[in-house]
Design an enzyme around this catalytic site. Structure first.
Site, PDB file in Angstrom:
ATOM      1  CD  GLU A  48      -2.039   4.129   3.227  1.00 59.64           C
ATOM      2  OE1 GLU A  48      -3.214   4.405   3.493  1.00 59.64           O
ATOM      3  OE2 GLU A  48      -1.715   3.286   2.353  1.00 59.64           O
ATOM      4  CG  HIS A  78      -1.944  -1.025   1.251  1.00 60.46           C
ATOM      5  ND1 HIS A  78      -3.003  -0.982   2.127  1.00 60.46           N
ATOM      6  CD2 HIS A  78      -2.127  -2.147   0.506  1.00 60.46           C
ATOM      7  CE1 HIS A  78      -3.791  -2.021   1.929  1.00 60.46           C
ATOM      8  NE2 HIS A  78      -3.269  -2.754   0.956  1.00 60.46           N
ATOM      9  CB  CYS A  92      -1.893   1.530   6.283  1.00 54.85           C
ATOM     10  SG  CYS A  92      -1.589   0.717   4.692  1.00 54.85           S
ATOM     11  CB  CYS A 116      -6.478  -0.577   5.474  1.00 57.12           C
ATOM     12  SG  CYS A 116      -4.749  -1.102   5.329  1.00 57.12           S
TER      13      CYS A 116
END
Length: 160
Positions: free
Chosen positions: A60, A58, A91, A88
């Site tokens: 992040e 992701h 993260c 999420c």
């Protein structure tokens, strides 16, 4: 106009540019960047889960990895993370472990958001509390991801 609003808007535009790059590569369009407390860019990234075949890639996570590498420390004290969509749970856990000071995001994720659904950054049982700000360029951040999924659903229907 409030100076911090100007800075947040400018930096979220940079995160949106990363999201556009992700979409052009067929990735879910999420962009992120980390800046120092005085606004200096440390790192930027976008989703790469598809191209890396990695569910943890992701934006992040990738930006945390790059910032940690550049700073030579896994603790990213006094940093601000900008991301186009609310993080999420995975993260958010990484943000807490990295000790990011402030999270600024554009649009909420009402199906998986670690802030709006679970309020993880303010959970006093955890060893780090993260300041959060939301709604920065919210419409633009929401529009890019909704457009991506609308287009994807349309393409999937045309293949059937």
């Amino acid at each position: 106009m409030n100076r911090s609003i100007d800075i947040h808007t400018r930096l979220m535009h940079e995160a949106l540019a990363e999201a556009v790059d992700a979409a052009q590569k067929g990735e879910v369009p999420v962009g992120a960047l980390i800046v120092s407390s005085n606004g200096d860019l440390i790192a930027k990234a976008h989703n790469e889960s598809v191209s890396r075949n990695d569910p943890t890639a992701h934006a992040e996570i990738l930006v945390l990895r790059e910032a940690s590498r550049k700073l030579g420390n896994y603790r990213l004290l006094n940093t601000i993370l900008y991301v186009t969509i609310e993080p999420c749970i995975m993260c958010m856990g990484a943000l807490i472990h990295a000790r990011v000071h402030h999270l600024v995001y554009g649009a909420k994720d009402l199906k998986g958001g670690a802030v709006s659904l679970y309020n993880i950054p303010k959970d006093l049982r955890l060893n780090h509390i993260i300041k959060t700000s939301s709604g920065v360029l919210e419409k633009e951040c929401r529009d890019i991801i909704q457009s991506f999924f609308r287009q994807r659903r349309g393409n999937e229907k045309s293949k059937v």
